[in-house]
Design a protein around this motif. Structure first.
Motif, mmCIF file in Angstrom:
data_model
loop_
_atom_site.group_PDB
_atom_site.id
_atom_site.type_symbol
_atom_site.label_atom_id
_atom_site.label_comp_id
_atom_site.label_asym_id
_atom_site.label_seq_id
_atom_site.Cartn_x
_atom_site.Cartn_y
_atom_site.Cartn_z
ATOM 1 N N THR A 432 7.726 -0.839 -1.502
ATOM 2 C CA THR A 432 7.354 -1.366 -2.819
ATOM 3 C C THR A 432 5.907 -1.843 -2.876
ATOM 4 O OG1 THR A 432 8.090 -3.601 -2.251
ATOM 5 C CG2 THR A 432 9.733 -2.096 -3.189
ATOM 6 N N GLN A 433 5.263 -1.926 -1.691
ATOM 7 C CA GLN A 433 3.897 -2.441 -1.611
ATOM 8 C C GLN A 433 3.773 -3.840 -2.205
ATOM 9 O OE1 GLN A 433 1.038 -0.981 -0.049
ATOM 10 N NE2 GLN A 433 2.780 0.096 0.860
ATOM 11 N N THR A 434 4.801 -4.653 -1.974
ATOM 12 C CA THR A 434 4.793 -6.032 -2.455
ATOM 13 C C THR A 434 5.127 -6.976 -1.309
ATOM 14 O OG1 THR A 434 7.127 -5.885 -3.115
ATOM 15 C CG2 THR A 434 5.459 -5.396 -4.803
ATOM 16 N N SER A 435 4.693 -8.219 -1.435
ATOM 17 C CA SER A 435 4.962 -9.248 -0.439
ATOM 18 C C SER A 435 5.751 -10.379 -1.075
ATOM 19 C CB SER A 435 3.649 -9.801 0.139
ATOM 20 O OG SER A 435 2.920 -8.806 0.808
ATOM 21 N N LYS A 436 6.589 -11.009 -0.284
ATOM 22 C CA LYS A 436 7.330 -12.186 -0.755
ATOM 23 C C LYS A 436 7.494 -13.169 0.393
ATOM 24 C CE LYS A 436 11.999 -10.386 0.158
ATOM 25 N NZ LYS A 436 13.337 -10.110 -0.423
ATOM 26 N N VAL A 437 7.548 -14.448 0.034
ATOM 27 C CA VAL A 437 7.742 -15.474 1.039
ATOM 28 C C VAL A 437 9.225 -15.527 1.407
ATOM 29 C CG1 VAL A 437 8.026 -17.310 -0.683
ATOM 30 C CG2 VAL A 437 7.325 -17.889 1.647
ATOM 31 N N ASP A 639 -5.952 5.021 8.694
ATOM 32 C CA ASP A 639 -5.216 6.274 8.842
ATOM 33 C C ASP A 639 -5.868 7.079 9.971
ATOM 34 O OD1 ASP A 639 -4.401 9.075 8.469
ATOM 35 O OD2 ASP A 639 -3.484 8.365 6.608
ATOM 36 N N VAL A 640 -5.120 7.338 11.042
ATOM 37 C CA VAL A 640 -5.710 7.995 12.215
ATOM 38 C C VAL A 640 -6.042 9.450 11.948
ATOM 39 C CG1 VAL A 640 -4.584 6.438 13.821
ATOM 40 C CG2 VAL A 640 -3.435 8.553 13.179
ATOM 41 N N LYS A 641 -5.416 10.065 10.946
ATOM 42 C CA LYS A 641 -5.700 11.464 10.627
ATOM 43 C C LYS A 641 -6.802 11.579 9.583
ATOM 44 C CE LYS A 641 -1.172 13.398 11.831
ATOM 45 N NZ LYS A 641 0.010 14.168 11.334
ATOM 46 N N ALA A 642 -6.641 10.881 8.463
ATOM 47 C CA ALA A 642 -7.644 10.943 7.397
ATOM 48 C C ALA A 642 -8.889 10.130 7.737
ATOM 49 C CB ALA A 642 -7.048 10.445 6.080
ATOM 50 N N LYS A 643 -8.751 9.214 8.709
ATOM 51 C CA LYS A 643 -9.866 8.410 9.180
ATOM 52 C C LYS A 643 -10.504 7.587 8.063
ATOM 53 C CE LYS A 643 -10.932 11.332 13.154
ATOM 54 N NZ LYS A 643 -11.957 12.084 13.907
ATOM 55 N N HIS A 644 -9.660 7.001 7.219
ATOM 56 C CA HIS A 644 -10.185 6.049 6.251
ATOM 57 C C HIS A 644 -9.448 4.726 6.419
ATOM 58 C CE1 HIS A 644 -6.693 7.570 3.921
ATOM 59 N NE2 HIS A 644 -6.643 6.324 3.482
ATOM 60 N N ILE A 645 -10.115 3.634 6.036
ATOM 61 C CA ILE A 645 -9.604 2.286 6.252
ATOM 62 C C ILE A 645 -9.523 1.564 4.913
ATOM 63 C CG2 ILE A 645 -10.013 0.081 7.436
ATOM 64 C CD1 ILE A 645 -11.629 1.621 9.515
ATOM 65 N N VAL A 646 -8.407 0.869 4.679
ATOM 66 C CA VAL A 646 -8.246 0.102 3.447
ATOM 67 C C VAL A 646 -7.761 -1.305 3.796
ATOM 68 C CG1 VAL A 646 -7.774 2.090 1.978
ATOM 69 C CG2 VAL A 646 -5.883 0.945 3.139
ATOM 70 N N PRO A 647 -8.263 -2.322 3.086
ATOM 71 C CA PRO A 647 -7.734 -3.680 3.280
ATOM 72 C C PRO A 647 -6.403 -3.819 2.534
ATOM 73 C CG PRO A 647 -9.496 -3.702 1.656
ATOM 74 C CD PRO A 647 -9.416 -2.298 2.165
ATOM 75 N N LEU A 648 -5.431 -4.494 3.146
ATOM 76 C CA LEU A 648 -4.126 -4.654 2.520
ATOM 77 C C LEU A 648 -3.986 -6.001 1.820
ATOM 78 C CD1 LEU A 648 -1.721 -3.067 5.170
ATOM 79 C CD2 LEU A 648 -2.659 -2.050 3.079
ATOM 80 N N PHE A 649 -4.044 -7.094 2.584
ATOM 81 C CA PHE A 649 -3.885 -8.414 1.978
ATOM 82 C C PHE A 649 -4.375 -9.466 2.966
ATOM 83 C CE2 PHE A 649 0.221 -6.770 3.507
ATOM 84 C CZ PHE A 649 0.436 -7.604 4.588
ATOM 85 N N LYS A 650 -4.488 -10.691 2.471
ATOM 86 C CA LYS A 650 -4.962 -11.801 3.286
ATOM 87 C C LYS A 650 -3.864 -12.270 4.226
ATOM 88 C CE LYS A 650 -7.027 -16.407 2.867
ATOM 89 N NZ LYS A 650 -7.459 -17.470 1.923
ATOM 90 N N VAL A 651 -4.227 -12.589 5.457
ATOM 91 C CA VAL A 651 -3.283 -13.119 6.446
ATOM 92 C C VAL A 651 -3.913 -14.341 7.101
ATOM 93 C CG1 VAL A 651 -2.140 -10.937 6.915
ATOM 94 C CG2 VAL A 651 -4.150 -11.576 8.244
ATOM 95 N N ASN A 660 7.232 -3.353 11.724
ATOM 96 C CA ASN A 660 8.155 -2.278 12.082
ATOM 97 C C ASN A 660 7.968 -1.116 11.103
ATOM 98 O OD1 ASN A 660 9.516 -3.043 9.742
ATOM 99 N ND2 ASN A 660 11.177 -4.092 10.848
ATOM 100 N N GLU A 661 8.919 -0.179 11.063
ATOM 101 C CA GLU A 661 8.735 1.031 10.256
ATOM 102 C C GLU A 661 8.697 0.764 8.759
ATOM 103 O OE1 GLU A 661 10.510 0.802 12.932
ATOM 104 O OE2 GLU A 661 9.390 2.211 14.178
ATOM 105 N N SER A 662 9.300 -0.336 8.309
ATOM 106 C CA SER A 662 9.418 -0.549 6.866
ATOM 107 C C SER A 662 8.730 -1.803 6.351
ATOM 108 C CB SER A 662 10.897 -0.604 6.469
ATOM 109 O OG SER A 662 11.561 -1.656 7.160
ATOM 110 N N GLU A 663 8.394 -2.731 7.269
ATOM 111 C CA GLU A 663 7.904 -4.034 6.801
ATOM 112 C C GLU A 663 6.843 -4.613 7.731
ATOM 113 O OE1 GLU A 663 12.073 -5.757 4.899
ATOM 114 O OE2 GLU A 663 11.780 -5.661 7.074
ATOM 115 N N ILE A 664 6.072 -5.553 7.173
ATOM 116 C CA ILE A 664 5.110 -6.335 7.925
ATOM 117 C C ILE A 664 5.483 -7.808 7.755
ATOM 118 C CG2 ILE A 664 2.679 -6.948 8.236
ATOM 119 C CD1 ILE A 664 1.947 -4.356 6.814
#
Length: 690
Positions: A432-437, A639-651, A660-664
């Motif tokens: 879903t590309q969303t985060s929740k507490v 992305d190791v194939k496309a070789k581009h980098i994107v920021p996701l969110f603040k940590v 894991n495969e589905s979540e951070i």
């Protein structure tokens, strides 16, 4: 005591709130506040009264009460706009407006008796209890006398202190430096993407920014006459030490006195000799610090005699209040803190003592005859030793954290940084590309790590008063405390074994294996040396890196026979994964490789280690790592194939993340206000607060 609150049943003993079979576990402070409300319904209660009654007058940050009230409102499903339980009255306080009925939790267990029998039984019982109390007091008194007369006694300073807040800003305030006359306070304040250097007139409360407008400014130090300040300013591309000349709060001159290497930080102070300064710098980002002396009139720079460079090296030092000596705090190879004295007149370095505690940053006391240091993590006290490391004395204890102590000149007072940190744990869904507490207590929760099967989340929390491992099972809304260490240990990393039976925890110089079911633990039989980057190779093999002769060497440890061996190949670090294609290796040139074929991974400006953990995780075609930019610490996806980098969110940078495969899973600081406090000697009594 049990209470009926509208549709809820509140039990103080079990710390629960029950609503038609649904049980909510409350935090200890929430229980105390709710119990006080139940005993005082429909009464206007000011914030000061609540602090006095629940916190017992302890020092708390301005928003500590608000956080607990917010948690209670959430548990009660109450609304601030239309309260059914807790009503807020601006500038007045709170009122508990719900209907409250006390419940006798023992009524169902009482036998049926006549009033006379009940009265008679009560009289006999009361007499028996009185006799028992007298007897127990006598026994306890005898045991205490025997213990006091035979056991070595902890030493108290014998001095009572009063605690006063020097700053109360909304930023995180730290690096206190009081002027020689005690009127002005220089300090740093962190907000958003910069650290500002501020100067406060303690008498008038006027505060001005005096550092550079860009980057991170501080720490600062005063000249002996109080007319000059020297401070550090760093940006992404530069590291500089500046000298300010002041007239009251006005900067009349700003002069660059030294360029430190890019990526370095450190501190700087005035030396005893004219035109000399003592400072620390690292050769590059991530390398250990050394201490230097510079004469700005001649330009001469020399590296001072100092302890061996271990971990971050030598960046913590303090000038003697009257003599030409430095006090240096430095870890040894076994990671224990060692205290040294350096005579700057004859360059004599003297080892004073070793402190086997997880602590930091010793300073001279006001006499120069003792050493003052914050207590062991999580530090809530200031302690002192004589110069042999003996005669331990507790100067004071407070309910918040204590760090970065400094002397207030020409007094018997100290300034320190105090506050509370509150991190919550979040989960980010790839789908879903969303985060929740998912864990949002009013207490600090951090270092989340998900088991390989995704069924259990382990994390660290100090909600019980000590740092312990807690477990949240998938699908549950509550957590259970797994461990009862109660020994002040601090873990930098947690890692599940592949089968989910064990959790490996890494301290500053030890690795512990904890049973994921019963919390029993054992220590690995490894030498006390600098350890980083733990990872499970398989269910019987744990990997980590040990520094040997200045280089990191990857090692494997068999937990079935306690055999430790250096790994084959020229590798510094490794992170093993269930899928061999996701395993990572780092060579001694800081090049990263992945998979069985050791494919080179091209990532520019990657900081390999962060807080003793490998800052790199691979899942499929993506590699994740944290990077610091102008807005703070960001999770990056490459992305190791496309070789581009994107920021996701603040940590939250030092708290770790698990993927894991589905979540951070990650933690994020939701509150971390720190203020600067001052200790003052009090005529009588214990610790007091303004």
């Amino acid at each position: 005591m049990r209470w009926k609150i509208a549709q809820f049943v509140f039990c103080e003993k079990s710390q629960t709130l029950n609503d038609k079979g649904t049980t909510i576990i409350l935090e200890p402070l929430s229980v105390e506040v709710l119990a006080y409300f139940c005993r005082n319904p429909n009464v206007m209660i000011s914030r000061d009264v609540l602090i006095a009654e629940v916190w017992n007058g302890r020092i708390v940050t301005d928003n500590a009460v608000t956080r607990v009230i917010t948690k209670l409102r959430k548990a009660l499903a109450d609304k601030l706009e239309s309260p059914q339980f807790i009503a807020t009255f601006p500038k007045k306080g709170y009122k508990f407006v719900a209907e409250v009925t006390p419940l006798d939790e023992y009524s169902e267990a009482l036998p049926l008796s006549s009033p006379n029998n009940l009265s008679s039984n009560r009289m006999h019982t009361e007499k028996w209890v009185q006799y028992l109390v007298v007897f127990m007091l006598a026994v306890c008194g005898l045991l205490v006398w025997l213990w006091v007369s035979s056991a070595p006694q902890p030493v108290s300073s014998g001095i009572s202190y009063r605690i006063g807040a020097l700053t109360r800003g909304v930023d995180r305030e730290f690096h206190p430096a009081a002027s020689p006359n005690g009127r002005y306070l220089a300090y740093s304040a962190f907000n958003a993407d910069q650290i500002r250097l501020l100067l406060k007139d303690i008498e008038s409360q006027e505060t001005l920014e005096i550092g550079d407008q860009h980057g991170w400014s501080g720490p600062a130090a005063w000249s002996s006459d109080g007319t000059q300040l020297v401070y550090l300013n760093t940006t992404r591309d530069a590291c500089k030490y500046y000298l300010l000349t002041l007239a009251n709060l006005v900067v009349t001159e700003r002069k660059l006195i030294h360029n430190c290497p890019k990526g370095s930080h450190g501190k700087i102070i005035f030396g005893r000799k004219p035109h000399t300064f003592i400072y620390a710098e690292a050769g590059s980002a991530g390398s250990p610090f050394s201490i230097f002396e510079i004469n700005v009139s001649t330009g001469d720079v020399r590296r001072l005699p100092q302890p061996e460079l271990v971990l971050g090296g030598n960046s913590q030092f303090d000038l003697h209040p009257t003599e030409n000596k430095l006090l240096i705090s430095s870890p040894n190879r076994q990671q224990w803190l060692n205290i040294y004295s350096l005579d700057l007149t004859n360059d004599e370095l003297r080892h004073l003592f070793e402190l086997r505690e997880y602590t930091c940053c010793a300073i001279w006391d006001h006499t120069g005859m003792r050493v003052v240091i914050q207590g062991e993590h999580p530090a809530k006290e200031l302690i002192s030793f004589n110069l042999d490391g003996k005669d331990r004395a507790v100067l004071f204890q407070v309910p918040h954290s204590v760090s970065s102590p400094s002397r207030i000149p020409n007094s018997a007072h100290y300034a320190y940084v105090g506050g509370e940190v509150n991190r919550d744990i979040y989960v980010h869904s790839f789908a879903t590309q969303t985060s929740k507490v998912i864990i949002d207590s009013a207490i600090d929760d951090w270092l989340p790590v998900i088991s390989q099967d995704g069924k259990n989340l382990a994390f660290m929390s100090d909600r019980s008063g000590n740092e312990e491992i807690w477990i949240r099972e998938r699908g549950q809304t509550f957590e259970r405390k797994l461990t009862s260490y109660n020994d002040g240990r601090h873990y930098f990393d947690l890692q599940w074994s592949p089968d989910g039976k064990l959790i490996a925890g890494m301290t500053i110089n030890e690795i512990h294996l904890t049973d994921a079911v019963n919390g029993n633990w054992r220590k690995l039989k490894i030498p006390h040396e600098e350890l980083v980057a733990i990872s499970w190779k398989d269910n019987q093999t744990l990997s980590f890196s040990i520094k040997k002769s200045g280089q990191w060497i990857l090692h494997h440890y068999r937990i079935d026979n306690d055999q430790l061996t250096a790994a084959s190949g020229d590798w510094q670090f490794a992170r093993y994964a269930i899928s061999s294609n996701d395993s990572l290796w780092i060579d001694h040139n800081d090049n990263a490789f992945y998979g069985e074929s050791r494919t080179h991974l091209e990532l520019a400006e990657l900081r390999i280690l962060q807080n003793k953990r490998l800052n790199l995780v691979k899942k499929g075609d993506s590699v994740f790592y944290t990077a610091l930019d102008s807005s703070g610490s960001q999770l990056m996806q490459a992305d190791v194939k496309a070789k581009h980098i994107v920021p996701l969110f603040k940590v939250d940078n030092p708290s770790g993340l698990s993927i894991n495969e589905s979540e951070i899973y990650y933690s994020l600081r939701v509150n971390g206000d720190t203020n600067i406090y001052r200790t003052e000697r009090s005529n009588r009594g214990n610790i007091k607060s303004d």
